[in-house]
Scaffold this motif. Structure first.
Motif, PDB file in Angstrom:
ATOM      1  N   ASP A  57       2.644  -7.586  15.997  1.00 41.22           N
ATOM      2  CA  ASP A  57       2.186  -8.314  14.821  1.00 41.22           C
ATOM      3  C   ASP A  57       2.083  -9.808  15.117  1.00 41.22           C
ATOM      4  O   ASP A  57       3.026 -10.435  15.605  1.00 41.22           O
ATOM      5  CB  ASP A  57       3.149  -8.091  13.651  1.00 41.22           C
ATOM      6  CG  ASP A  57       3.145  -6.646  13.181  1.00 41.22           C
ATOM      7  OD1 ASP A  57       2.131  -5.963  13.415  1.00 41.22           O
ATOM      8  OD2 ASP A  57       4.155  -6.213  12.583  1.00 41.22           O
ATOM      9  N   GLY A  58       0.923 -10.349  14.815  1.00 43.83           N
ATOM     10  CA  GLY A  58       0.708 -11.767  15.009  1.00 43.83           C
ATOM     11  C   GLY A  58       0.350 -12.166  16.422  1.00 43.83           C
ATOM     12  O   GLY A  58       0.094 -13.342  16.686  1.00 43.83           O
ATOM     13  N   GLY A  59       0.328 -11.211  17.333  1.00 46.08           N
ATOM     14  CA  GLY A  59       0.001 -11.517  18.714  1.00 46.08           C
ATOM     15  C   GLY A  59      -1.499 -11.647  18.925  1.00 46.08           C
ATOM     16  O   GLY A  59      -2.314 -11.317  18.053  1.00 46.08           O
ATOM     17  N   ALA A  60      -1.865 -12.120  20.090  1.00 43.35           N
ATOM     18  CA  ALA A  60      -3.277 -12.241  20.433  1.00 43.35           C
ATOM     19  C   ALA A  60      -3.905 -10.856  20.508  1.00 43.35           C
ATOM     20  O   ALA A  60      -3.282  -9.904  20.996  1.00 43.35           O
ATOM     21  CB  ALA A  60      -3.434 -12.964  21.764  1.00 43.35           C
ATOM     22  N   PRO A  61      -5.122 -10.694  20.028  1.00 38.91           N
ATOM     23  CA  PRO A  61      -5.751  -9.369  20.038  1.00 38.91           C
ATOM     24  C   PRO A  61      -6.115  -8.929  21.451  1.00 38.91           C
ATOM     25  O   PRO A  61      -6.589  -9.732  22.254  1.00 38.91           O
ATOM     26  CB  PRO A  61      -7.002  -9.566  19.184  1.00 38.91           C
ATOM     27  CG  PRO A  61      -7.336 -11.013  19.319  1.00 38.91           C
ATOM     28  CD  PRO A  61      -6.002 -11.720  19.448  1.00 38.91           C
ATOM     29  N   TYR A  62      -5.848  -7.664  21.742  1.00 38.14           N
ATOM     30  CA  TYR A  62      -6.308  -7.113  23.015  1.00 38.14           C
ATOM     31  C   TYR A  62      -7.700  -6.523  22.866  1.00 38.14           C
ATOM     32  O   TYR A  62      -8.403  -6.310  23.854  1.00 38.14           O
ATOM     33  CB  TYR A  62      -5.332  -6.061  23.547  1.00 38.14           C
ATOM     34  CG  TYR A  62      -5.295  -4.756  22.771  1.00 38.14           C
ATOM     35  CD1 TYR A  62      -6.249  -3.768  22.987  1.00 38.14           C
ATOM     36  CD2 TYR A  62      -4.296  -4.526  21.837  1.00 38.14           C
ATOM     37  CE1 TYR A  62      -6.216  -2.577  22.271  1.00 38.14           C
ATOM     38  CE2 TYR A  62      -4.247  -3.330  21.128  1.00 38.14           C
ATOM     39  CZ  TYR A  62      -5.209  -2.356  21.339  1.00 38.14           C
ATOM     40  OH  TYR A  62      -5.176  -1.178  20.631  1.00 38.14           O
ATOM     41  N   ALA A  63      -8.122  -6.265  21.604  1.00 38.94           N
ATOM     42  CA  ALA A  63      -9.459  -5.726  21.351  1.00 38.94           C
ATOM     43  C   ALA A  63      -9.883  -6.094  19.937  1.00 38.94           C
ATOM     44  O   ALA A  63      -9.045  -6.301  19.048  1.00 38.94           O
ATOM     45  CB  ALA A  63      -9.477  -4.210  21.532  1.00 38.94           C
ATOM     46  N   ILE A  64     -11.187  -6.186  19.743  1.00 39.16           N
ATOM     47  CA  ILE A  64     -11.763  -6.463  18.422  1.00 39.16           C
ATOM     48  C   ILE A  64     -12.972  -5.548  18.242  1.00 39.16           C
ATOM     49  O   ILE A  64     -13.749  -5.347  19.178  1.00 39.16           O
ATOM     50  CB  ILE A  64     -12.209  -7.938  18.287  1.00 39.16           C
ATOM     51  CG1 ILE A  64     -11.024  -8.890  18.500  1.00 39.16           C
ATOM     52  CG2 ILE A  64     -12.834  -8.181  16.922  1.00 39.16           C
ATOM     53  CD1 ILE A  64     -11.418 -10.363  18.454  1.00 39.16           C
ATOM     54  N   ILE A  65     -13.125  -5.002  17.036  1.00 37.22           N
ATOM     55  CA  ILE A  65     -14.304  -4.196  16.743  1.00 37.22           C
ATOM     56  C   ILE A  65     -15.194  -4.957  15.762  1.00 37.22           C
ATOM     57  O   ILE A  65     -14.714  -5.574  14.797  1.00 37.22           O
ATOM     58  CB  ILE A  65     -13.931  -2.806  16.182  1.00 37.22           C
ATOM     59  CG1 ILE A  65     -15.182  -1.931  16.142  1.00 37.22           C
ATOM     60  CG2 ILE A  65     -13.244  -2.886  14.824  1.00 37.22           C
ATOM     61  CD1 ILE A  65     -14.904  -0.454  15.976  1.00 37.22           C
ATOM     62  N   TYR A  66     -16.465  -4.952  16.058  1.00 39.99           N
ATOM     63  CA  TYR A  66     -17.456  -5.659  15.261  1.00 39.99           C
ATOM     64  C   TYR A  66     -18.465  -4.676  14.703  1.00 39.99           C
ATOM     65  O   TYR A  66     -18.698  -3.601  15.275  1.00 39.99           O
ATOM     66  CB  TYR A  66     -18.204  -6.686  16.120  1.00 39.99           C
ATOM     67  CG  TYR A  66     -17.339  -7.689  16.830  1.00 39.99           C
ATOM     68  CD1 TYR A  66     -17.002  -8.894  16.225  1.00 39.99           C
ATOM     69  CD2 TYR A  66     -16.875  -7.450  18.129  1.00 39.99           C
ATOM     70  CE1 TYR A  66     -16.226  -9.842  16.897  1.00 39.99           C
ATOM     71  CE2 TYR A  66     -16.094  -8.383  18.798  1.00 39.99           C
ATOM     72  CZ  TYR A  66     -15.774  -9.570  18.179  1.00 39.99           C
ATOM     73  OH  TYR A  66     -15.005 -10.492  18.834  1.00 39.99           O
ATOM     74  N   GLU A  67     -19.098  -5.070  13.595  1.00 40.31           N
ATOM     75  CA  GLU A  67     -20.198  -4.293  13.014  1.00 40.31           C
ATOM     76  C   GLU A  67     -21.502  -5.030  13.255  1.00 40.31           C
ATOM     77  O   GLU A  67     -21.579  -6.256  13.082  1.00 40.31           O
ATOM     78  CB  GLU A  67     -19.984  -4.089  11.515  1.00 40.31           C
ATOM     79  CG  GLU A  67     -21.070  -3.241  10.872  1.00 40.31           C
ATOM     80  CD  GLU A  67     -20.831  -3.006   9.399  1.00 40.31           C
ATOM     81  OE1 GLU A  67     -21.705  -2.398   8.747  1.00 40.31           O
ATOM     82  OE2 GLU A  67     -19.769  -3.436   8.881  1.00 40.31           O
ATOM     83  N   VAL A  68     -22.504  -4.275  13.678  1.00 41.77           N
ATOM     84  CA  VAL A  68     -23.819  -4.869  13.930  1.00 41.77           C
ATOM     85  C   VAL A  68     -24.543  -4.996  12.598  1.00 41.77           C
ATOM     86  O   VAL A  68     -24.697  -3.990  11.876  1.00 41.77           O
ATOM     87  CB  VAL A  68     -24.639  -4.004  14.901  1.00 41.77           C
ATOM     88  CG1 VAL A  68     -26.032  -4.604  15.120  1.00 41.77           C
ATOM     89  CG2 VAL A  68     -23.901  -3.858  16.225  1.00 41.77           C
ATOM     90  N   PRO A  69     -24.988  -6.194  12.227  1.00 44.09           N
ATOM     91  CA  PRO A  69     -25.668  -6.361  10.937  1.00 44.09           C
ATOM     92  C   PRO A  69     -27.026  -5.673  10.934  1.00 44.09           C
ATOM     93  O   PRO A  69     -27.717  -5.628  11.955  1.00 44.09           O
ATOM     94  CB  PRO A  69     -25.807  -7.878  10.809  1.00 44.09           C
ATOM     95  CG  PRO A  69     -25.828  -8.367  12.224  1.00 44.09           C
ATOM     96  CD  PRO A  69     -24.905  -7.455  12.981  1.00 44.09           C
TER      97      PRO A  69
END
Length: 567
Positions: free
Chosen positions: A553-565
């Motif tokens: 919790d609160g740590g740097a993200p190891y991954a991020i998911i994005y949505e394509v507009p």
């Protein structure tokens, strides 16, 4: 593919009633067979490991990175597509795939892919058991006591415990290699007989099957065993050359299906190897990719010299911290030469010498590439436990058991490091959901994709090539292949143009694994245009950030998911 396993029984059929055993009349001490109980803990450890979902063991191997990216992923793609075809995004799909065909058989048997992993791992565990059986059978040709010694040494090897619990390909390669050298040694006792020709042909066929599991078997199994023909036989040189020719032809025949497959798909029979010899650039591959692959599979700079190579051999084979060969096996192999000094011992040492030279000067000095050395080492050490008349003393029995206990200690320590935390054991046996539903902290991104995204989602994976546990349509690319997304980024004149490309390709989401991106940049390399700053620009241009995944919790993200507009 299951037919390959039937080759393990062909030796007995071809040589039926044709061989007068050299050990007739020899009897092992009554207590010798009890020594086999010393390998029971290793069998239990292999079975326990086989129940763990792929991705837990082993840290040295990126926690099964090759399994989730390649060994189980390619059969999954073949099953989903309904055909075995060339994969322009995964160069490993062009490697010999005898083990992967067995794993694909598991998919067909189960009628699905992800939940079929226990069949793949248990099949591999079975191959490890058969290696021990093969070592026993080969040693028994010398004497019953030698058979017991070979079985104990093989069964208590840390490497077999290491390999048996994960869906790798070395199990099949080692089994076929062990059987190949066994058939060769059997032929050497019949060198003036026509039956020897049949054993040599079978030995060559089995070495070809070994190559069908892994390319490295060509130089670490087939060629070393082939050279042993010139050492172990007493016949004239012309006869040895004929036997060597029979062996080579049989090897090529059984290895040829994989060569033919690659010629048809890529134009290079050993694709992606020997790129400088073959002008072969199929989809997803080019001159730069070929150079990248070759450069990434060379020793590190500090290992390139003779001293560096010798140091690597000492650290990864002789003094391996995990004790996977074992000091007892190495010591008994040396003792075996001093006790027997026969042509068989000379041939086995010849095989080992060729393997050591190949590992030192023709590989990138990876520890697992030294595994084929087990084949001659087990047989040499097994012979070292017996005297010239084939009996075993109580002192050598104690040495065997002591070696097994020591090896199990190291094997269990390694196992515990991956399955325990603060003395508490994880309860992950059979727990596929730990990955598919993201219960593990480093698998939250997989759970999100499988549970939060719609069924018709199409996800582009960036940095993440371990696609096995994803249940949505996901496109990925291993670092050695040409990446269409990286090409699009390089050619684009604005972030908006990149977003348009993503939409045109039908992608609804982009999963960026920054942890893997950084790790690969420090090892095999990564596509230069794909950086964290690129995705920051894409977010400014309209890419929608949906979720961040951190190890705490609160740590740097190891991954991020994005949505394509959608526009």
């Amino acid at each position: 593919a299951p037919g390959i396993l039937l080759a393990t029984g062909a030796a007995g059929w071809l040589g039926r009633a044709s061989f007068s055993k050299a050990n007739d009349g020899q009897i092992a001490p009554r207590w010798a067979s009890w020594l086999l109980l010393s390998i029971a803990p290793f069998a239990a450890l292999v079975l326990l490991s086989a129940t763990l979902p792929p991705g837990i063991a082993w840290q040295e191997e990126g926690r099964g990175y090759d399994v989730l990216e390649y060994h189980l992923q390619t059969p999954k793609e073949y099953y989903d597509a309904g055909q075995i075809s060339y994969l322009p995004h995964n160069v490993y799909g062009a490697f010999p795939a005898a083990a992967e065909m067995l794993f694909l058989f598991g998919n067909q048997f189960m009628g699905e892919t992800i939940d079929a992993w226990p069949i793949a791992k248990c099949l591999n565990a079975l191959l490890i058991v058969l290696i021990v059986c093969a070592a026993w059978a080969i040693g028994r040709d010398t004497s019953p006591a030698c058979g017991v010694g070979c079985a104990v040494l093989a069964g208590s090897s840390g490497w077999l415990a290491y390999l048996g619990g994960i869906a790798y390909v070395e199990g099949g390669m080692l089994l076929m290699g062990m059987l190949s050298i066994g058939c060769l040694l059997r032929a050497s006792r019949l060198e003036c007989s026509r039956t020897a020709n049949r054993w040599i042909i079978l030995a060559g066929a089995l070495s070809g099957f070994a190559c069908g599991f892994k390319y490295t078997a060509v130089v670490l199994v087939a060629i070393p065993v082939w050279t042993a023909i010139f050492i172990v036989f007493r016949c004239d040189i012309a006869r040895r050359i004929r036997l060597a020719a029979l062996f080579a032809i049989a090897s090529v025949v059984t290895f040829s299906p994989w060569l033919i497959k690659n010629v048809a798909a890529t134009g290079n029979p050993v694709f992606p190897l020997l790129g400088e010899w073959f002008d072969s650039y199929p989809p997803g591959w080019g001159e730069s990719e070929s150079a990248h692959f070759a450069a990434a599979h060379k020793p590190l700079t500090h290992q390139a010299g003779l001293t560096g190579r010798a140091t690597a051999f000492w650290e990864k084979v002789v003094a391996d911290p995990a004790h996977r060969f074992g000091a007892i096996m190495l010591a008994l192999a040396a003792v075996g030469w001093s006790r027997h000094r026969s042509r068989i011992d000379a041939a086995l040492w010849g095989v080992l010498l060729v393997q050591v030279l190949v590992w030192l000067f023709a590989t990138h000095l990876y520890a697992r590439f030294a595994v084929p050395m087990l084949i001659p080492l087990v047989l040499l050490a097994g012979r070292g436990t017996t005297n010239k008349i084939g009996t075993m003393s109580g002192g050598f029995a104690i040495v065997l058991v002591s070696g097994a206990v020591l090896n199990f200690f190291y094997a269990y320590i390694l196992y515990a490091q991956h399955t325990e935390l603060d003395g508490e054991r994880f309860r992950l046996e059979g727990a596929t959901s730990a990955f598919t539903e993201g219960y593990l902290t480093n698998q939250k991104h997989v759970g999100y994709v499988n549970q939060k995204l719609p069924q018709d989602a199409k996800v582009l994976l960036v940095g993440e090539a371990r696609a096995f546990y994803f249940k949505r349509k996901c496109d990925y690319c291993v670092v050695f292949n040409r990446n269409p997304f990286a090409d699009a980024v390089e050619e684009a004149t604005s972030p908006g143009e990149i977003l348009h490309w993503l939409e045109a390709q039908g992608y609804t989401h982009v999963l960026v694994h920054y942890g893997e991106m950084n790790r690969l940049r420090g090892s095999y390399g990564f596509w230069e245009p794909l950086t964290p700053s690129l995705f920051a620009q894409l977010v400014d241009a309209g890419l929608i950030e949906l979720e961040r995944f951190s190890l705490d919790d609160g740590g740097a993200p190891y991954a991020i998911i994005y949505e394509v507009p959608r526009r």
